[in-house]
Design a protein around this motif. Structure first.
Motif, PDB file in Angstrom:
ATOM      1  N   ASN A  51       0.512  -2.497  -4.468  1.00  0.00           N
ATOM      2  CA  ASN A  51       1.986  -2.532  -4.477  1.00  0.00           C
ATOM      3  C   ASN A  51       2.630  -1.164  -4.312  1.00  0.00           C
ATOM      4  O   ASN A  51       3.794  -0.987  -4.662  1.00  0.00           O
ATOM      5  N   TYR A  52       1.882  -0.196  -3.787  1.00  0.00           N
ATOM      6  CA  TYR A  52       2.407   1.157  -3.625  1.00  0.00           C
ATOM      7  C   TYR A  52       2.408   1.553  -2.161  1.00  0.00           C
ATOM      8  O   TYR A  52       1.594   1.073  -1.367  1.00  0.00           O
ATOM      9  N   ASN A  53       3.345   2.440  -1.810  1.00  0.00           N
ATOM     10  CA  ASN A  53       3.505   2.886  -0.431  1.00  0.00           C
ATOM     11  C   ASN A  53       3.581   4.401  -0.366  1.00  0.00           C
ATOM     12  O   ASN A  53       3.963   5.061  -1.332  1.00  0.00           O
ATOM     13  N   GLU A  56       6.277   7.183  -2.211  1.00  0.00           N
ATOM     14  CA  GLU A  56       6.791   6.817  -3.536  1.00  0.00           C
ATOM     15  C   GLU A  56       6.381   7.831  -4.594  1.00  0.00           C
ATOM     16  O   GLU A  56       5.289   8.390  -4.540  1.00  0.00           O
TER      17      GLU A  56
END
Length: 126
Positions: A51-53, A56
């Motif tokens: 769920n990370y990009n 961020e």
């Protein structure tokens, strides 16, 4: 320990052996001399990065790991790794005041001292 910074890279999951998988994350710290820190997530922790990009702001909880290895020539080598076990997004601090912070009165709200005399001695030590 924790690493604070911005996600620079998230690699795909690597199946190292039949029973071991890992995923690498690179976090760039935001300080005078930014550092690019490679952090490994292993086994079931690889899913934490889904769920990370890139870009961020994150805070990563880490453990430092060290191991010893003797090569075929009999030389002892030491290796370090940084292993992640938790990651969370860091919200940018809003410049506006928090609603829980009491307002500071303006300077005009105080009356000037009218009975102040420069020549009066006080007993303060400074």
């Amino acid at each position: 320990m924790e690493v604070l910074g911005r996600v620079k890279l998230i690699n795909p999951v690597q199946q190292v052996s039949a029973s071991f998988k890992k995923r690498e994350l690179v976090v760039t710290t935001e300080e005078q001399y930014p550092q690019h820190i490679l952090i490994e997530f292993a086994q079931d922790k690889t899913d934490l990065l889904n769920n990370y990009n890139v870009g961020e702001q994150v805070k990563v909880s880490i453990n430092l790991r060290g191991r010893e290895w003797v090569n075929p020539q009999g030389e002892t080598k030491f290796f370090n790794s940084i292993q992640g076990w938790r990651i969370e997004k860091v919200q940018a601090e809003a410049p506006s005041a928090s609603p829980m912070t009491p307002p500071v009165p303006a300077a005009e709200a105080f009356e000037p001292a009218t009975n102040f005399k420069e020549e009066e001695h006080d007993d303060l030590p400074f």
